[in-house]
Design an enzyme around this catalytic site. Structure first.
Site, short mmCIF file in Angstrom:
data_model
loop_
_atom_site.label_atom_id
_atom_site.label_comp_id
_atom_site.label_asym_id
_atom_site.label_seq_id
_atom_site.Cartn_x
_atom_site.Cartn_y
_atom_site.Cartn_z
N ALA A 1 -14.14 26.10 44.76
CA ALA A 1 -14.63 25.21 45.81
C ALA A 1 -15.91 25.73 46.49
CB ALA A 1 -13.54 25.00 46.85
N HIS B 1 -7.90 21.59 37.35
CA HIS B 1 -7.15 20.95 38.44
C HIS B 1 -7.40 19.44 38.49
CE1 HIS B 1 -6.68 25.00 40.80
NE2 HIS B 1 -5.97 24.96 39.70
N CYS C 1 -1.01 5.85 37.24
CA CYS C 1 0.38 5.52 37.60
C CYS C 1 1.28 6.60 37.01
CB CYS C 1 0.75 4.15 37.03
SG CYS C 1 2.50 3.79 37.27
N CYS D 1 3.91 4.36 34.35
CA CYS D 1 3.47 3.78 33.07
C CYS D 1 2.17 4.38 32.55
CB CYS D 1 3.34 2.26 33.19
SG CYS D 1 1.88 1.72 34.13
N CYS E 1 3.39 -2.09 36.97
CA CYS E 1 4.83 -1.76 36.98
C CYS E 1 5.36 -1.40 38.37
CB CYS E 1 5.12 -0.63 36.00
SG CYS E 1 4.57 0.98 36.60
P1 CNA Z 1 -10.97 28.49 48.08
O1 CNA Z 1 -9.68 29.20 48.02
O2 CNA Z 1 -11.23 27.55 49.21
O3 CNA Z 1 -12.10 29.61 48.05
C1 CNA Z 1 -13.45 29.31 48.13
C2 CNA Z 1 -14.21 30.62 48.17
O4 CNA Z 1 -15.58 30.29 48.11
C3 CNA Z 1 -13.98 31.46 49.42
O5 CNA Z 1 -13.57 32.75 49.06
C4 CNA Z 1 -15.37 31.47 50.13
O6 CNA Z 1 -15.69 32.75 50.60
C5 CNA Z 1 -16.29 31.13 48.99
N1 CNA Z 1 -17.47 30.37 49.38
C6 CNA Z 1 -17.54 29.26 50.16
N2 CNA Z 1 -18.81 28.80 50.23
C7 CNA Z 1 -19.56 29.67 49.49
C8 CNA Z 1 -20.95 29.74 49.17
N3 CNA Z 1 -21.81 28.83 49.60
N4 CNA Z 1 -21.36 30.76 48.38
C9 CNA Z 1 -20.49 31.70 47.91
N5 CNA Z 1 -19.16 31.67 48.19
C10 CNA Z 1 -18.71 30.67 48.95
O7 CNA Z 1 -11.25 27.67 46.76
P2 CNA Z 1 -10.74 27.91 45.27
O8 CNA Z 1 -11.48 26.95 44.43
O9 CNA Z 1 -10.71 29.33 44.92
O10 CNA Z 1 -9.24 27.42 45.44
C11 CNA Z 1 -8.68 26.67 44.56
C12 CNA Z 1 -8.34 25.24 45.06
C13 CNA Z 1 -9.28 24.57 46.01
C14 CNA Z 1 -8.38 24.39 43.88
O11 CNA Z 1 -7.13 23.79 43.74
C15 CNA Z 1 -9.45 23.33 44.07
O12 CNA Z 1 -9.09 22.19 43.37
C16 CNA Z 1 -9.47 23.12 45.52
N6 CNA Z 1 -10.68 22.51 46.13
C17 CNA Z 1 -11.67 21.89 45.40
C18 CNA Z 1 -12.82 21.39 46.03
C19 CNA Z 1 -13.88 20.71 45.23
O13 CNA Z 1 -13.59 20.08 44.22
N7 CNA Z 1 -15.15 20.83 45.66
C20 CNA Z 1 -12.97 21.55 47.40
C21 CNA Z 1 -11.92 22.18 48.13
C22 CNA Z 1 -10.81 22.65 47.46
#
Ligand code: CNA
Length: 250
Positions: free
Chosen positions: A24, A123, A131, A134, A159
């Site tokens: 993220a 993810h 759905c 179905c 459905c």
């Molecule tokens: P997380 O656990 O929220 O970690 C995000 C990490 O990114 C943190 O450790 C922050 O320090 C770091 N971070 C944030 N902004 C920056 C930046 N600009 N530069 C460098 N580092 C940064 O997110 P993960 O993805 O590790 O966790 C997994 C979850 C969050 C998954 O299930 C995702 O599907 C889910 N998610 C997805 C989104 C998206 O699609 N954009 C947004 C929020 C959560």
């Protein structure tokens, strides 16, 4: 800092088969909040309210889920890729990229122009809805119109089954084929770069672990520390768009 960036540039130049693992944090600079940083999604919603079994069993849980989902989708539907996404696209253009394993559901790697077959969304994606009974698939925007017109929980036209975005919730099983593909690439890459992930969510975090086990080098670019920092050849705690942009030279 300049030394660390130069070391990263050199590692990328030497690499032939790169695996990029994104979370993220890659998309916060595109305006999409992450989950765990202050102000992130978990500051507003209690994750235990959003478990898959509760979604299946309780109408009240589905109301909460869709409320959160509408809010989150609003932030991502028009978001645009940032410099980090474009740097990853550049790696593909240089024929270095095996695949992108992303935990993100925001479609920004697609919008950046990476080949869809190279993007493994472990993810799922927020841009379609299915759905659970179905299997009928809907574009998210179609369901979004219903939600915006006052429907609190949408059901299947065909459905009457429960609809859910094609994202993986806590307690929901992971897509087996995508995970197998991710692990296959982890076993053959020579450089794995983790970006913007806290690496606390499994099995996603086990993908870079597998890469290291198979002799790959590891770079981590993340604002906060991660549990794999001690195993990495290079760790930079800073903005991923700035650092990766500099490393790749775009
Ligand atoms: P997380 O656990 O929220 O970690 C995000 C990490 O990114 C943190 O450790 C922050 O320090 C770091 N971070 C944030 N902004 C920056 C930046 N600009 N530069 C460098 N580092 C940064 O997110 P993960 O993805 O590790 O966790 C997994 C979850 C969050 C998954 O299930 C995702 O599907 C889910 N998610 C997805 C989104 C998206 O699609 N954009 C947004 C929020 C959560």
């Amino acid at each position: 800092m300049d030394n660390l960036v130069s070391k990263g540039t050199q590692m990328i130049e030497e690499a032939r088969k790169m695996l990029v693992v994104t979370g993220a944090g890659l998309s916060t600079e595109s305006g999409i909040p992450d989950f765990r940083s202050p102000g992130g999604v978990w500051d507003k919603y209690d994750p235990s309210e959003l478990y898959f079994d509760r979604f299946l069993s309780s109408e009240k849980a589905r109301v909460t889920y869709w409320q959160m989902s509408v809010e989150f989708y609003d932030t991502m539907k028009d978001a645009q890729p940032n410099r980090a996404h474009m740097a990853i696209k550049e790696l593909e253009d240089r024929s270095k990229l095996l695949a992108i394993v992303t935990q993100n559901i925001d479609h920004l790697h697609h919008k950046a122009g990476n080949t869809p077959e190279k993007i493994i969304e472990i993810h799922g994606t927020a841009f379609t809805v299915s759905c659970l009974d179905c299997g009928k698939k809907y574009e998210r925007d179609v369901i979004e119109e219903r939600l915006k017109s006052g429907v609190k929980v949408p059901y299947c036209d065909d459905c009457g089954g429960i609809l859910k975005p094609d994202t993986i919730s806590f307690g929901q099983s992971m897509p087996e084929e995508k995970m197998a593909l991710a692990f296959m690439h982890a076993s053959e890459c020579d450089l794995c770069i983790v970006m913007g992930s806290s690496l606390v969510v499994y099995p996603a975090a086990s993908v870079p672990e597998e890469a290291v086990r198979n002799g790959s080098k590891l770079i981590i670019i993340n604002r906060d520390t991660t549990s794999l920092d001690s195993q990495a050849d290079l760790v930079i705690h800073d903005s991923v768009s700035r650092i990766l942009g500099q490393m790749v030279g775009i």
